[in-house]
Design a protein around this motif. Structure first.
Motif, PDB file in Angstrom:
ATOM      1  N   LYS A 121      10.784   8.251  -5.937  1.00  0.00           N
ATOM      2  CA  LYS A 121       9.749   8.309  -6.969  1.00  0.00           C
ATOM      3  C   LYS A 121       8.358   8.357  -6.335  1.00  0.00           C
ATOM      4  CE  LYS A 121      12.521   5.712 -10.328  1.00  0.00           C
ATOM      5  NZ  LYS A 121      12.668   4.390 -11.012  1.00  0.00           N
ATOM      6  N   ALA A 122       8.160   7.547  -5.304  1.00  0.00           N
ATOM      7  CA  ALA A 122       6.857   7.517  -4.638  1.00  0.00           C
ATOM      8  C   ALA A 122       6.557   8.856  -3.969  1.00  0.00           C
ATOM      9  CB  ALA A 122       6.828   6.388  -3.611  1.00  0.00           C
ATOM     10  N   ILE A 123       7.538   9.423  -3.309  1.00  0.00           N
ATOM     11  CA  ILE A 123       7.339  10.701  -2.627  1.00  0.00           C
ATOM     12  C   ILE A 123       7.042  11.818  -3.627  1.00  0.00           C
ATOM     13  CG2 ILE A 123       8.616  12.505  -1.379  1.00  0.00           C
ATOM     14  CD1 ILE A 123       9.788  10.255   0.361  1.00  0.00           C
ATOM     15  N   MET A 124       7.602  11.694  -4.820  1.00  0.00           N
ATOM     16  CA  MET A 124       7.354  12.704  -5.852  1.00  0.00           C
ATOM     17  C   MET A 124       6.038  12.466  -6.595  1.00  0.00           C
ATOM     18  SD  MET A 124       9.793  14.740  -5.341  1.00  0.00           S
ATOM     19  CE  MET A 124       9.622  15.867  -6.720  1.00  0.00           C
ATOM     20  N   GLY A 125       5.339  11.385  -6.238  1.00  0.00           N
ATOM     21  CA  GLY A 125       4.021  11.152  -6.809  1.00  0.00           C
ATOM     22  C   GLY A 125       3.998  10.287  -8.051  1.00  0.00           C
ATOM     23  N   GLU A 126       5.124   9.649  -8.392  1.00  0.00           N
ATOM     24  CA  GLU A 126       5.132   8.774  -9.562  1.00  0.00           C
ATOM     25  C   GLU A 126       4.275   7.534  -9.291  1.00  0.00           C
ATOM     26  OE1 GLU A 126       8.786   7.935 -11.543  1.00  0.00           O
ATOM     27  OE2 GLU A 126       9.702   9.849 -10.950  1.00  0.00           O
ATOM     28  N   ASN A 127       3.743   6.970 -10.341  1.00  0.00           N
ATOM     29  CA  ASN A 127       2.834   5.832 -10.232  1.00  0.00           C
ATOM     30  C   ASN A 127       3.629   4.539 -10.122  1.00  0.00           C
ATOM     31  OD1 ASN A 127       0.540   4.232 -10.236  1.00  0.00           O
ATOM     32  ND2 ASN A 127       0.360   4.239 -12.451  1.00  0.00           N
ATOM     33  N   ILE A 128       3.941   4.158  -8.876  1.00  0.00           N
ATOM     34  CA  ILE A 128       4.624   2.889  -8.652  1.00  0.00           C
ATOM     35  C   ILE A 128       3.850   2.115  -7.591  1.00  0.00           C
ATOM     36  CG2 ILE A 128       6.886   3.844  -9.227  1.00  0.00           C
ATOM     37  CD1 ILE A 128       7.508   3.730  -6.207  1.00  0.00           C
ATOM     38  N   GLY A 129       4.021   0.810  -7.590  1.00  0.00           N
ATOM     39  CA  GLY A 129       3.406  -0.018  -6.573  1.00  0.00           C
ATOM     40  C   GLY A 129       1.888  -0.004  -6.622  1.00  0.00           C
ATOM     41  N   THR A 130       1.299  -0.246  -5.469  1.00  0.00           N
ATOM     42  CA  THR A 130      -0.156  -0.259  -5.303  1.00  0.00           C
ATOM     43  C   THR A 130      -0.521   0.635  -4.139  1.00  0.00           C
ATOM     44  OG1 THR A 130      -0.284  -2.573  -6.056  1.00  0.00           O
ATOM     45  CG2 THR A 130      -2.186  -1.695  -4.847  1.00  0.00           C
ATOM     46  N   ILE A 131      -1.465   1.555  -4.367  1.00  0.00           N
ATOM     47  CA  ILE A 131      -1.924   2.403  -3.285  1.00  0.00           C
ATOM     48  C   ILE A 131      -3.251   1.878  -2.754  1.00  0.00           C
ATOM     49  CG2 ILE A 131      -3.091   4.109  -4.770  1.00  0.00           C
ATOM     50  CD1 ILE A 131      -1.787   6.162  -2.574  1.00  0.00           C
ATOM     51  N   VAL A 132      -3.329   1.776  -1.445  1.00  0.00           N
ATOM     52  CA  VAL A 132      -4.548   1.334  -0.773  1.00  0.00           C
ATOM     53  C   VAL A 132      -5.114   2.539  -0.028  1.00  0.00           C
ATOM     54  CG1 VAL A 132      -5.549  -0.268   0.902  1.00  0.00           C
ATOM     55  CG2 VAL A 132      -3.593  -0.996  -0.509  1.00  0.00           C
ATOM     56  N   ARG A 133      -6.260   3.025  -0.492  1.00  0.00           N
ATOM     57  CA  ARG A 133      -6.880   4.190   0.137  1.00  0.00           C
ATOM     58  C   ARG A 133      -8.356   4.232  -0.222  1.00  0.00           C
ATOM     59  NH1 ARG A 133      -3.963   9.307  -2.190  1.00  0.00           N
ATOM     60  NH2 ARG A 133      -5.082  10.205  -0.425  1.00  0.00           N
ATOM     61  N   ARG A 134      -9.096   4.997   0.563  1.00  0.00           N
ATOM     62  CA  ARG A 134     -10.513   5.199   0.237  1.00  0.00           C
ATOM     63  C   ARG A 134     -10.631   5.927  -1.082  1.00  0.00           C
ATOM     64  NH1 ARG A 134     -13.219   7.386   5.889  1.00  0.00           N
ATOM     65  NH2 ARG A 134     -12.860   5.521   7.147  1.00  0.00           N
ATOM     66  N   LYS A 135     -11.717   5.646  -1.799  1.00  0.00           N
ATOM     67  CA  LYS A 135     -11.934   6.321  -3.077  1.00  0.00           C
ATOM     68  C   LYS A 135     -12.380   7.754  -2.831  1.00  0.00           C
ATOM     69  CE  LYS A 135     -13.050   2.145  -5.654  1.00  0.00           C
ATOM     70  NZ  LYS A 135     -14.056   1.380  -6.410  1.00  0.00           N
TER      71      LYS A 135
END
Length: 242
Positions: free
Chosen positions: A228-242
């Motif tokens: 699901k994550a690899i396909m871009g589904e919204n799971i978990g928390t992403i930590v990245r620059r805005k």
């Protein structure tokens, strides 16, 4: 039959915690669980995703924590590196039973059972459709396997580093103790560091910031979350620059 939708990420570095491989009670390795994880990895490989894994060893030994202050820290961490290698070999065996070509690499040389980690060799294996499983963390004491995952992800130019853990994201408090803890969908590395959050260590967050590499934290309770994550589904928390 797979969906016609393309994966969000082409090359991924997935960190699998040792605890996620453990069974109930005294079982150090739950091979039914590992089998389910490997089925999902094969599914991702079959749609063209290049995969490298960094594996933890907490189901066997957690370095300084299990040393209880009675062991010299470097030696305790070296024991943890050996624990990660045991887990790497277990995952490799299950993947190979499914017809997947695997290469196990380690940051500390142990040539009879694994290749030494070499960045360009790792990339070449991935480009040829092999899964690379990396053990021994960074090869140095005092660094966690979370840090190793972000480091290796940066080295192999991964599109994202995925930290598959026993918690489903980053919270502002311990969700096991506080039912009102708030889960973040998105954070910047600076936010993570300034709020002193604990879902990954601060060195890993700093590496993510310095190298502009996104990190996704999610639960491996359902191994399908990897796909699901690899396909871009919204799971978990992403930590990245805005």
């Amino acid at each position: 039959m797979e969906s016609a939708k393309s994966p969000q990420y082409k090359r991924v570095l997935i960190k699998i915690s040792g605890e996620a491989l453990a069974g109930q009670g005294e079982r150090v390795l739950d091979f039914e669980r590992i089998d389910r994880i490997c089925d999902i990895l094969k599914r991702c490989l079959d749609i063209g995703v290049q995969i490298a894994l960094v594996v933890g060893g907490g189901n066997i030994w957690r370095g300084a924590k299990d040393g209880h202050g009675k062991m010299e820290r470097t030696r305790a961490d070296h024991m943890g590196m050996l624990a990660t290698t045991i887990n790497c070999l277990a995952i490799a065996d299950v993947l190979e039973s499914k017809g997947i070509t695997v290469r196990v690499q380690t940051a500390i040389e142990m040539r009879p059972i694994a290749e030494p980690f070499v960045r360009l060799r790792t990339i070449a294996h991935m480009e040829q459709g092999r899964i690379v499983i990396i053990g021994c963390g960074t090869g140095n004491p005092f660094f966690s396997t979370d840090t190793a995952a972000v480091l290796r992800g940066a080295e192999i130019c991964a599109d994202i580093v995925m930290l598959a853990k026993n918690v489903d994201g980053v919270y502002d408090d311990d969700p096991k103790k506080n039912p009102n803890a708030h889960k973040y969908d998105r954070l910047t590395p600076n936010d993570f560091l300034q709020q002193n959050l604990s879902a990954m260590d601060s060195t890993a967050a700093s590496l993510s910031l310095d190298n502009d590499i996104p990190v996704l934290l999610f639960a491996l309770k359902d191994p399908g979350n990897i796909y699901k994550a690899i396909m871009g589904e919204n799971i978990g928390t992403i930590v990245r620059r805005k």
